[in-house]
Enzyme design. Structure first.
Site, PDB file in Angstrom:
ATOM      1  N   GLU A  93       0.839  -1.191   0.000  1.00 26.36           N
ATOM      2  CA  GLU A  93       0.000   0.000   0.000  1.00 26.36           C
ATOM      3  C   GLU A  93       0.874   1.241   0.000  1.00 26.36           C
ATOM      4  O   GLU A  93       0.411   2.333   0.310  1.00 26.36           O
ATOM      5  CB  GLU A  93      -1.009  -0.009   1.148  1.00 26.36           C
ATOM      6  CG  GLU A  93      -0.453  -0.225   2.532  1.00 26.36           C
ATOM      7  CD  GLU A  93      -1.573  -0.288   3.559  1.00 26.36           C
ATOM      8  OE1 GLU A  93      -2.026  -1.399   3.833  1.00 26.36           O
ATOM      9  OE2 GLU A  93      -2.001   0.757   4.055  1.00 26.36           O
ATOM     10  N   CYS A 125      -3.220  -4.737   3.895  1.00 28.93           N
ATOM     11  CA  CYS A 125      -2.115  -5.557   4.422  1.00 28.93           C
ATOM     12  C   CYS A 125      -2.080  -6.974   3.858  1.00 28.93           C
ATOM     13  O   CYS A 125      -1.217  -7.763   4.254  1.00 28.93           O
ATOM     14  CB  CYS A 125      -2.191  -5.602   5.942  1.00 28.93           C
ATOM     15  SG  CYS A 125      -1.906  -3.989   6.686  1.00 28.93           S
ATOM     16  N   HIS A 248      -1.203 -12.049  10.556  1.00 26.63           N
ATOM     17  CA  HIS A 248      -0.915 -10.632  10.349  1.00 26.63           C
ATOM     18  C   HIS A 248      -0.652  -9.991  11.716  1.00 26.63           C
ATOM     19  O   HIS A 248      -1.335 -10.282  12.684  1.00 26.63           O
ATOM     20  CB  HIS A 248      -2.083  -9.943   9.637  1.00 26.63           C
ATOM     21  CG  HIS A 248      -1.862  -8.471   9.500  1.00 26.63           C
ATOM     22  ND1 HIS A 248      -0.727  -7.948   8.941  1.00 26.63           N
ATOM     23  CD2 HIS A 248      -2.617  -7.403   9.895  1.00 26.63           C
ATOM     24  CE1 HIS A 248      -0.788  -6.624   8.973  1.00 26.63           C
ATOM     25  NE2 HIS A 248      -1.917  -6.268   9.548  1.00 26.63           N
TER      26      HIS A 248
END
Lengths: 360, 142
Positions: A93, A125, A248
């Site tokens: 990103e 993400c 994550h």
């Protein structure tokens, strides 16, 4: 090479030909901003901080240069000819351009041009794991022998915002190829996606917006647990079947809590839990955790990886480490080598390095 | 704006791709039509290893236009393992004092922006202190 695929499930993503990771490589820039420095500026040094410190890119670094180094490490480990790569896909990103691919510069730098696909991926993400799923399809269908998927970020945090403590820089590259050449086979993956507005950045905005507490339950925890459970159910596995797990990691609390919700012990996630020393590397966060695990993994180890991208979705992977891992681990710098390479900076230097000073 | 030049130089800048002379086997960087060693035609591409050592260096405080964003920075003459001496910036130096003879390795970094914040980003080689990455063909410990 035989895989451990169980009976096929309509929800699992599995290629016709088995696919695995033939090379991988991490990258973390050397500068570190301690969270106490952010606290010193914005809270008078009071209150707790979500991590110890985060990695900050140097003035001459961005997602393109960082992806190039991670890709070179993946090539060192695989020792394949870059001319055989048919896709160079970079998920981020923080692509340096709004229009002009990151991936063509990376492909040109590693010698993969011109007979290759190149594209930039975007899904907050989980842009990096999206690229891996697509690369598995590309290789597994027989269209390509090798495909390179990268997750890399130089994350943005608004000055004074909670995200400024954690928005870090780093990521990893994964070269996908035939399972028979792989250091780890991707048995299957599963993707779970909904429209959930937990975090976003509009095209002209320099910094993202987030839904405060909304980023937790309906976003991060819901998508990771659904994806992880569905994958394990379809694969007929239990948390105990996995030597390692990586989720994550936007801060230290979330991945530990989601691991517990899914039935994993801290020991299983510890080797891949890097957020406290490099920050949240966004599209690189789950992937650099996987690269740290592969650095120490032994043949036969099984790994569960579940990414999360805001907006929102998760990709879950069931990965089996092969005999080839031992030879390839030492062919390039390891993730911990990059983390150990550390120069502490203060908030003022950080402000300069990240372009937060407006001079015109 | 020098778009055509950036495009033409991308292979040598991104990946340190030079030439090897088919007549005297001299390694040539930057690539050129005539071998500087034997004077014959040289056009075979050669991928340099990226390894070398600092031959000499200086630190720039008054940077030329386009490089002022990263000043002060250190520029070195780097003697590549394959022979040629090239000029490049050193990077990632913070804790490492630069010395003549210091082993360095090539990394691809952002060199500058061509023009203002709307301009092209120019990438190319810099060198950093050698990080002890095992080479491709070395025996690897198990």
């Amino acid at each position: 090479m035989a895989t451990t695929n169980p009976k096929s499930s309509p929800t699992l993503l599995q290629p016709i030909n088995p696919v695995g990771i033939v090379g991988y490589g991490a990258y973390v820039p050397r500068y570190r901003l301690p969270a106490r420095e952010v606290a010193r500026i914005w809270t008078g040094g009071k209150g707790s901080t979500p991590i110890k410190e985060k990695a900050v890119p140097g003035l001459d670094e961005d997602v393109i240069t960082m992806s190039i180094e991670a890709a070179r490490n993946a090539l060192l480990r695989s020792q394949i000819d870059p001319c055989d790569i048919r896709a160079v896909w970079v998920g981020s990103e923080s692509h340096p351009y709004a229009v002009k691919p990151t991936s063509t510069v990376v492909a040109e730098s590693i010698g993969a041009v011109p007979n290759t696909q190149a594209a930039d991926w975007e899904f907050a993400c989980k842009a990096g794991t999206e690229a891996i799923v697509a690369a598995v399809g590309f290789v597994g269908s027989g269209m390509a022998k090798y495909a390179l998927a990268i997750g890399m970020d130089t994350a943005q945090g608004k000055p004074g915002n909670a995200l400024e403590y954690t928005a870090g820089a780093g990521g990893a590259a994964f070269l996908l190829g035939p399972a028979g050449e792989s250091l780890a086979i991707i048995n299957a993956s599963y993707s779970y996606v909904t429209d959930t507005p937990d975090f976003w950045r509009r095209p002209e905005a320099k910094y993202p917006e987030h839904g405060e507490r909304f980023t937790g339950e309906p976003a991060y925890f819901h998508h990771i647990t659904e994806a992880g459970q569905a994958l394990m159910q379809s694969m007929n596995t239990k948390p105990q079947d996995y030597k390692y797990a990586v989720f994550h990691q936007p801060n230290t609390k979330f991945p530990q809590r989601v691991a517990k919700m899914l039935g994993f012990e801290f020991e299983q996630i510890e080797p891949g839990l890097l957020v406290s020393v490099i920050g949240n590397t966004y599209a690189g966060a789950a992937l650099i955790g996987l690269s740290a695990i592969l650095d120490i993994a032994k043949p036969g180890d099984r790994i569960l990886m579940v990414s999360f991208g805001s907006g929102a979705g998760s990709d879950a992977f069931d990965i089996l480490v092969t005999e080839a891992v031992s030879d390839r681990q030492n062919r390039a710098l390891k993730t911990k080598d990059y983390i150990a390479r550390r120069t502490e900076i203060d908030y003022a230097t950080y402000v300069r390095y990240r372009g937060k000073l407006a001079s015109k | 704006m020098e778009i055509a030049r950036h495009w033409r130089l991308k292979k040598q800048r991104y990946g340190l791709v030079g030439e090897v002379c088919p007549h005297c086997e001299a390694k040539i960087f930057p690539p050129r039509d005539i071998c500087p060693s034997c004077g014959q035609e040289a056009r075979d591409l050669y991928q340099f290893s990226g390894r070398g050592e600092v031959y000499s260096y200086t630190t720039i405080y008054q940077a030329p236009s386009g490089f002022d964003e990263t000043a002060p920075y250190t520029v070195a003459l780097v003697k590549l393992d394959e022979g040629p001496i090239i000029t490049a910036q050193l990077t990632d130096l913070e804790d490492d004092k630069v010395e003549i003879g210091m082993p360095v390795e090539m990394v691809t970094r952002k060199l500058r922006t061509d023009g203002d914040e709307r301009g092209l980003l120019v990438y190319g080689y810099k060198f950093r202190p050698f990080q002890n990455i095992p080479q491709k063909n070395e025996a690897l410990p198990h």
